[in-house]
Design an enzyme around this catalytic site. Sequence first.
Site, PDB file in Angstrom:
ATOM      1  N   HIS A  33      21.338  34.062 -16.697  1.00  0.00           N
ATOM      2  CA  HIS A  33      20.575  33.505 -15.565  1.00  0.00           C
ATOM      3  C   HIS A  33      19.319  34.322 -15.297  1.00  0.00           C
ATOM      4  CE1 HIS A  33      23.307  30.375 -14.570  1.00  0.00           C
ATOM      5  NE2 HIS A  33      24.266  31.132 -14.067  1.00  0.00           N
TER       6      HIS A  33
ATOM      7  N   HIS B 100      27.113  35.861 -18.679  1.00  0.00           N
ATOM      8  CA  HIS B 100      26.692  34.629 -18.014  1.00  0.00           C
ATOM      9  C   HIS B 100      25.612  34.923 -16.974  1.00  0.00           C
ATOM     10  CE1 HIS B 100      27.706  30.752 -15.760  1.00  0.00           C
ATOM     11  NE2 HIS B 100      27.130  31.476 -14.808  1.00  0.00           N
ATOM     12  N   GLU B 101      25.855  35.937 -16.149  1.00  0.00           N
ATOM     13  CA  GLU B 101      24.890  36.250 -15.086  1.00  0.00           C
ATOM     14  C   GLU B 101      23.576  36.783 -15.653  1.00  0.00           C
ATOM     15  OE1 GLU B 101      25.353  35.199 -12.237  1.00  0.00           O
ATOM     16  OE2 GLU B 101      27.486  34.720 -12.380  1.00  0.00           O
TER      17      GLU B 101
ATOM     18  N   HIS C 239      23.475  25.192 -14.553  1.00  0.00           N
ATOM     19  CA  HIS C 239      24.604  25.319 -15.471  1.00  0.00           C
ATOM     20  C   HIS C 239      24.731  24.044 -16.291  1.00  0.00           C
ATOM     21  CE1 HIS C 239      25.639  28.142 -12.168  1.00  0.00           C
ATOM     22  NE2 HIS C 239      26.128  28.879 -13.137  1.00  0.00           N
TER      23      HIS C 239
END
Length: 634
Positions: free
Chosen positions: A208, A204-205, A310
């Site tokens: 980003h 997830h990070e 998100h």
Amino acid sequence: MVHHVPSGPVLSLRTQSPTQHMRFHVTFDTSLHQLDQTKRNLIIQKLITEALDYFHKTLKVKASKQPIRLQHMCRKRSYFLKDKEGKSKGSTIFCKKACVKTYCGPVTIPQQHLDICRTCDEHGSQCQSQNKENIEGIKHKDFILYVSSLQTQHCRETKAVAYASYCQQEHSLDRPIAGFANICPGEIQTDPRHYPGLLATIKHEIFHALGFSAGLYAFYRDGLGRPLTRRNAFGLPSYNNNTNLYQWSGNIVREITRKDWETAHGLVEHEVLMIVTPKVKHEVRKHFRCSSLEGAEIENQGRTGTRWTHWEKRVFENEAMTGTYTQNPVFSRMTLALMEDTGWYKVNYRMAEDLDWGRNLGCMFAKRSCRTWMRSQLKNNDSPSPFCFQTKQTPLHTRCTHSNDAVALCNLEKYSSALPREYQYFNHLSRNDALKSLITDTRAFGGSVGLADYCPFYQKFSLTNSDQKARETACHMPDNSPDYFDNYALESYGSESKCVEQASQWSAQKGRLTRTMLDWGSGCYKYSCSDETLYIIVAGTKYKCTKRGHVLHINSTLGQWSIIGTLRCPECKQFCPGRCSEKPNIRQSILGKSDSQYEQTVTNGSNPTCIGMLHSDLIFLYFYCIIIFVISSV
């Protein structure tokens, strides 16, 4: 932020196709040496390795034509853009007076990763290179990732497991070329049960850092490398001082006003932000089966770093790129489509994971409030799932999550003060006590996940064994199994198990002694699919499900105890997609209509009644009538 890392001839990079599998150079910060060996090995040998292997298989880029040489940061962030000789306008950074120590997030960038320091005086004259030696840089890589484990202020304030961002972008296409991931040391859990969640967090990070970030929207490009947002004379989008972000165009993110957002107080206006890029729009319309959907909704709540960056939790509950994890995170085609719409990547959609939240549920689910969805479902004699409205009770009365992956409770709760009016969905609620009394002041009631617009839904939870050992309720994890002599519902946890609802309380008998389960409602059981039929397996015995709602009567043993219980068959296709002979149910028939027909059906349907209904299971009928009483009359 540095936007001018050289990566090769501009025209050449813009015209070539993304054919290079993503290659990472990883630098581990010295802070990892402060961790104990178990945590250090978990991060270095497993989490980062497995996460980057995923991105290597998922993303292709336009290969850099030269080594990565990151740019120095400049004193007071003041610099000139000149040619490499410092004589005319160009794309090379010359710092005003001096270069300073250069960071990527909390990590100091090693000197060998940096290009030479170039400076000019305050007038942009007398430009020079501080050192003449050739800097090799990082060869044959597409992204430098700095990994640290520092207990930063952000870790302390947010209790985050990890956070990440990009820190430098290459010049030709604005693609992020360096970034960091900081894993908060106090939040690292080494229990194997938590590994899937930790891995999802790291991925997830990194998403980003690679592109899914509000700070990067304004830099997205089309398939031909052309900016989707207008640029100024310096090659950058305009800067928004209110948001502290480069301002994206309406071709990327659009603000839309929903004028039919239903609350307990009537219809109100509800502002949403949506990603409207082409591939995202295609995927989200296909997912919900809604041809009028403008795009994919992004989060409109939370602090900086959550808001805008998100997917909206109400709409995409367990998509891994929502702002908080609740259960079974998956990286779906939606997230991969966004990465492709950046203009920087070609994605491998075979790496996408299955997102079943909201799938095929139509425009009403995707566009309107959860109150509207629950009311419309009940008008059509169907469950309000995936949303719910049961207040918590003791003993527990559990259900299954929308995907039958876990035993769950409705996360409806009472807050300490009234929720914002646009998130007040109930006129009254049942207390679920013996008298079924009503709660008439419901202003403080909402789902426990605020980012989901306070919509309540069934969510997995944790409970405690007789030896005080905590366990969770996800069915696929064998470690979640209850202790043998506490397993009076004969549950079975593992990779071949799913959640099945119980039709009544289970009991155990031994001689004259009888025990009745106080907490009941659902459990995890093995299943199999054969001959176009679903079978539920309890204590080694296969029970055939003939149709949805069929009640299975279980008679078995646990040691010296005789066990009596019931299970309610789910719809076959929930467990055995593509392998069932069941006829479509009411919901399938409705969803087979066009969007406009569907919306008209659920909006104008007649009020339901319990009079004249026929069903073989009186418990189900009673529960259904309670639902109708609570919701349809609001």
